[in-house]
Design a protein around this motif. Structure first.
Motif, PDB file in Angstrom:
ATOM      1  N   PRO A 327       0.792  -1.239   0.000  1.00  0.00           N
ATOM      2  CA  PRO A 327       0.000   0.000   0.000  1.00  0.00           C
ATOM      3  C   PRO A 327       0.819   1.281   0.000  1.00  0.00           C
ATOM      4  N   VAL A 328       0.186   2.354  -0.463  1.00  0.00           N
ATOM      5  CA  VAL A 328       0.743   3.706  -0.367  1.00  0.00           C
ATOM      6  C   VAL A 328      -0.059   4.442   0.705  1.00  0.00           C
ATOM      7  N   THR A 329       0.664   5.015   1.685  1.00  0.00           N
ATOM      8  CA  THR A 329       0.010   5.776   2.759  1.00  0.00           C
ATOM      9  C   THR A 329       0.492   7.217   2.707  1.00  0.00           C
ATOM     10  N   ILE A 330      -0.435   8.158   2.813  1.00  0.00           N
ATOM     11  CA  ILE A 330      -0.089   9.588   2.831  1.00  0.00           C
ATOM     12  C   ILE A 330      -0.673  10.200   4.097  1.00  0.00           C
ATOM     13  N   ARG A 331       0.167  10.877   4.889  1.00  0.00           N
ATOM     14  CA  ARG A 331      -0.299  11.563   6.104  1.00  0.00           C
ATOM     15  C   ARG A 331       0.212  13.000   6.095  1.00  0.00           C
ATOM     16  N   ASN A 332      -0.325  13.830   6.999  1.00  0.00           N
ATOM     17  CA  ASN A 332       0.166  15.200   7.125  1.00  0.00           C
ATOM     18  C   ASN A 332      -0.127  16.039   5.887  1.00  0.00           C
ATOM     19  N   ALA A 333      -1.217  15.698   5.202  1.00  0.00           N
ATOM     20  CA  ALA A 333      -1.501  16.344   3.923  1.00  0.00           C
ATOM     21  C   ALA A 333      -2.919  16.918   3.905  1.00  0.00           C
ATOM     22  N   LYS A 334      -3.306  17.509   5.030  1.00  0.00           N
ATOM     23  CA  LYS A 334      -4.654  18.074   5.137  1.00  0.00           C
ATOM     24  C   LYS A 334      -4.896  19.181   4.108  1.00  0.00           C
ATOM     25  N   GLU A 335      -3.811  19.829   3.666  1.00  0.00           N
ATOM     26  CA  GLU A 335      -3.921  20.883   2.649  1.00  0.00           C
ATOM     27  C   GLU A 335      -4.627  20.388   1.384  1.00  0.00           C
ATOM     28  N   LEU A 336      -4.533  19.069   1.133  1.00  0.00           N
ATOM     29  CA  LEU A 336      -5.185  18.519  -0.063  1.00  0.00           C
ATOM     30  C   LEU A 336      -6.688  18.772  -0.061  1.00  0.00           C
ATOM     31  N   ARG A 337      -7.244  18.989   1.125  1.00  0.00           N
ATOM     32  CA  ARG A 337      -8.696  19.189   1.221  1.00  0.00           C
ATOM     33  C   ARG A 337      -9.136  20.569   0.738  1.00  0.00           C
ATOM     34  N   VAL A 338      -8.174  21.514   0.585  1.00  0.00           N
ATOM     35  CA  VAL A 338      -8.566  22.864   0.144  1.00  0.00           C
ATOM     36  C   VAL A 338      -7.925  23.242  -1.202  1.00  0.00           C
ATOM     37  N   LYS A 339      -7.696  22.234  -2.044  1.00  0.00           N
ATOM     38  CA  LYS A 339      -7.190  22.506  -3.396  1.00  0.00           C
ATOM     39  C   LYS A 339      -8.390  22.749  -4.322  1.00  0.00           C
ATOM     40  N   GLU A 340      -8.189  22.650  -5.651  1.00  0.00           N
ATOM     41  CA  GLU A 340      -9.271  22.911  -6.602  1.00  0.00           C
ATOM     42  C   GLU A 340     -10.498  22.046  -6.283  1.00  0.00           C
ATOM     43  N   SER A 341     -10.245  20.854  -5.693  1.00  0.00           N
ATOM     44  CA  SER A 341     -11.318  20.051  -5.085  1.00  0.00           C
ATOM     45  C   SER A 341     -10.741  19.540  -3.765  1.00  0.00           C
ATOM     46  N   ASP A 342     -11.550  18.855  -2.974  1.00  0.00           N
ATOM     47  CA  ASP A 342     -11.005  18.131  -1.820  1.00  0.00           C
ATOM     48  C   ASP A 342     -10.332  16.892  -2.417  1.00  0.00           C
ATOM     49  N   ARG A 343      -8.999  16.950  -2.549  1.00  0.00           N
ATOM     50  CA  ARG A 343      -8.313  15.906  -3.329  1.00  0.00           C
ATOM     51  C   ARG A 343      -8.177  14.588  -2.581  1.00  0.00           C
ATOM     52  N   ILE A 344      -8.433  14.581  -1.276  1.00  0.00           N
ATOM     53  CA  ILE A 344      -8.462  13.296  -0.569  1.00  0.00           C
ATOM     54  C   ILE A 344      -9.785  12.613  -0.924  1.00  0.00           C
ATOM     55  N   GLU A 345     -10.869  13.369  -0.767  1.00  0.00           N
ATOM     56  CA  GLU A 345     -12.197  12.815  -1.065  1.00  0.00           C
ATOM     57  C   GLU A 345     -12.303  12.427  -2.551  1.00  0.00           C
ATOM     58  N   ALA A 346     -11.817  13.303  -3.429  1.00  0.00           N
ATOM     59  CA  ALA A 346     -11.951  13.060  -4.871  1.00  0.00           C
ATOM     60  C   ALA A 346     -11.149  11.824  -5.293  1.00  0.00           C
ATOM     61  N   THR A 347      -9.906  11.702  -4.805  1.00  0.00           N
ATOM     62  CA  THR A 347      -9.077  10.539  -5.176  1.00  0.00           C
ATOM     63  C   THR A 347      -9.761   9.261  -4.692  1.00  0.00           C
ATOM     64  N   LEU A 348     -10.198   9.282  -3.436  1.00  0.00           N
ATOM     65  CA  LEU A 348     -10.761   8.052  -2.869  1.00  0.00           C
ATOM     66  C   LEU A 348     -12.107   7.704  -3.509  1.00  0.00           C
ATOM     67  N   TYR A 349     -12.883   8.714  -3.892  1.00  0.00           N
ATOM     68  CA  TYR A 349     -14.161   8.443  -4.578  1.00  0.00           C
ATOM     69  C   TYR A 349     -13.887   7.623  -5.848  1.00  0.00           C
ATOM     70  N   ASN A 350     -12.936   8.092  -6.658  1.00  0.00           N
ATOM     71  CA  ASN A 350     -12.669   7.397  -7.929  1.00  0.00           C
ATOM     72  C   ASN A 350     -12.061   6.018  -7.699  1.00  0.00           C
ATOM     73  N   LEU A 351     -11.169   5.904  -6.725  1.00  0.00           N
ATOM     74  CA  LEU A 351     -10.535   4.598  -6.496  1.00  0.00           C
ATOM     75  C   LEU A 351     -11.549   3.600  -5.928  1.00  0.00           C
ATOM     76  N   ARG A 352     -12.468   4.079  -5.096  1.00  0.00           N
ATOM     77  CA  ARG A 352     -13.547   3.189  -4.599  1.00  0.00           C
ATOM     78  C   ARG A 352     -14.441   2.756  -5.749  1.00  0.00           C
ATOM     79  N   GLN A 353     -14.761   3.701  -6.646  1.00  0.00           N
ATOM     80  CA  GLN A 353     -15.567   3.367  -7.837  1.00  0.00           C
ATOM     81  C   GLN A 353     -14.945   2.204  -8.609  1.00  0.00           C
ATOM     82  N   LEU A 354     -13.602   2.208  -8.669  1.00  0.00           N
ATOM     83  CA  LEU A 354     -12.893   1.161  -9.427  1.00  0.00           C
ATOM     84  C   LEU A 354     -12.837  -0.161  -8.665  1.00  0.00           C
ATOM     85  N   GLY A 355     -13.261  -0.132  -7.407  1.00  0.00           N
ATOM     86  CA  GLY A 355     -13.270  -1.367  -6.612  1.00  0.00           C
ATOM     87  C   GLY A 355     -12.052  -1.519  -5.719  1.00  0.00           C
TER      88      GLY A 355
END
Ligand code: S3P
Length: 426
Positions: A327-355
């Motif tokens: 696995p790849v783990t990313i921590r200490n990156a709360k700033e991702l939530r205030v980019k052009e989108s919430d990039r934690i939520e957006a990344t995980l939404y698409n990866l969950r969609q893929l299964g």
């Protein structure tokens, strides 16, 4: 909604678009300086056009040439008050840095942005600039666009960062260089230093002592010529692409290698990835050609100060977790939530969609190697250029009936992404 044909591998040589951060700063800083300077090979995308329009609105001249622009200005001391609202569109760099550029000029400005930009925090620049004596009124209790800059005179102060943000640091330095006296800003971690490099090149007296940056104000900035290197953040999609697609091999030419931007290369090394950098060149802004091939690689944990040196590449590296041996783990990156989108939520939404199996944290995410793919996944771009490019690559990698809902937003940083990617497909 668009479906893509499955792509087996990608091969060839790519010249990625010019650096977005350096292009914004060239347009702003050559406008703040007196005289005529050339910007060679700037990125012309939706974001950088917003910055150019803002500088034209205060009376700076941009003349187009075969490979860029000649910028002629009487300097920040002679900006004229714009007669209309300045639209930063989707660009956080325009909104934050321009607030710092305009706040000390003792004139009236109104800045706004698109739907995504109007949700993003502006208090991170409003608060420290207010400490310098600048005056603002802004929506949502002084925190969001549209914001008004009221005429005021600024004073030099000593500031300490409350976020790890190059945009905030740059806003303060760009205000500081106009403000009589010495302004200091102490970072929480080293973030991209393009503003410091360019201010020094224009003649500002700027010193860096560890995390503390001091700039002498009321500076007489003199124009220079700037050559913009390729954008590491755009190259990151092809570094990632070579590791996602089998039997692939790419040469990425003319890529900016400023170490405050290229943290992803250190992380790739930590993941066991082999790549080569050829003909490293350049002055204060290093550049070179990167050669990379498909290979097996491990996962990793990304945490601590390196996060600031690869902030825009984290969604790509998280996505590589699908293809890694662990696995790849990313921590200490709360700033991702205030980019052009919430990039934690957006990344995980698409990866969950893929299964995929994933875990979400307030400050990061964990992505496990994918076992079986949902070939009917409906991926979303979230109106975010970087999320769109990753979604397109995933749809091309897995094929089937996977769709991506919108691709227009790639214009923000990489208007030719689709054609460039297609030219490499085998
Ligand atoms: C940028 C800084 C980063 C980055 C953005 C461009 C810049 O933002 O995410 O794409 O040009 O200074 P933060 O400073 O908010 O981290």
């Amino acid at each position: 909604m668009k479906k893509f044909k499955k792509v087996k591998s990608i091969k060839g040589t790519v010249r990625v678009p010019s650096d977005k951060s350096i292009s914004h700063r060239s347009f702003m800083l050559l406008s703040m300086a007196k005289g005529r300077g050339r910007v060679i090979d700037p990125l012309l995308s939706a974001d950088t056009k917003a910055t150019m329009a803002a500088m034209r609105a205060v009376g700076v001249q941009f003349e187009e040439t075969v490979n860029g622009f000649v910028i002629t200005s009487d300097g920040y001391q002679n900006f004229k008050e714009p007669s209309d609202v300045i639209d930063c569109m989707n660009s956080g760099t325009s909104a934050r840095l321009l607030t710092g550029v305009f706040a000390p000029t003792n004139k009236y400005y109104v800045l706004t942005g698109d739907n995504s930009m109007r949700k993003r925090p502006m208090d991170r620049v409003i608060l420290p600039l207010t400490e310098m004596g600048a005056k603002f009124a802004a929506r949502d209790n002084g925190s969001k666009l549209p914001l008004t800059i009221l005429p005021s005179v600024t004073n030099p102060v000593e500031l300490t960062a409350s976020t790890k943000s190059a945009q905030v640091k740059s806003a303060i330095l760009l205000a500081g260089v106009q403000t009589e006296g010495v302004t200091t800003y102490t970072e929480k971690a080293v973030t991209r230093n393009h503003t410091e490099i360019m201010l020094s090149a224009l003649g500002a007296n700027l010193t860096v002592d560890g995390l503390k940056i001091s700039v002498e104000g009321a500076a007489d900035l003199r124009s220079i010529d700037v050559v913009v290197p390729g954008d590491f953040s755009s190259a990151a999609f092809f570094l990632g692409g070579t590791l996602m697609f089998d039997n692939s091999e790419l040469i990425l030419e003319n890529v900016g290698l400023n170490p405050t931007r290229s943290g992803m290369l250190n992380v790739l090394t930590q993941m066991g990835v082999k790549y080569e950098i050829d003909s490293e060149r350049g002055g204060a802004e290093k550049l070179g050609d990167i050669c990379i091939k498909s290979q097996s690689f491990e996962g990793c944990t990304i945490d601590g100060d390196i996060v600031a040196n690869m902030i825009d590449e984290l969604p790509m590296v998280a996505t590589l977790g699908l293809f890694a041996n662990s696995p790849v783990t990313i921590r200490n990156a709360k700033e991702l939530r205030v980019k052009e989108s919430d990039r934690i939520e957006a990344t995980l939404y698409n990866l969950r969609q893929l299964g995929a199996e994933v875990e979400e944290y307030e400050d990061g995410m964990k992505v496990y190697p994918i076992k079986s793919v949902n070939d009917k996944a409906e991926l979303k771009a979230f109106d975010d250029h970087r999320m769109a490019m990753i979604a397109i690559m995933l749809a091309k990698r897995f094929g089937g009936n996977i769709t991506v809902d919108d691709m227009q937003c790639v214009d923000v940083s990489f208007p030719t992404f689709i054609e460039t990617f297609e030219s490499l497909e085998q």
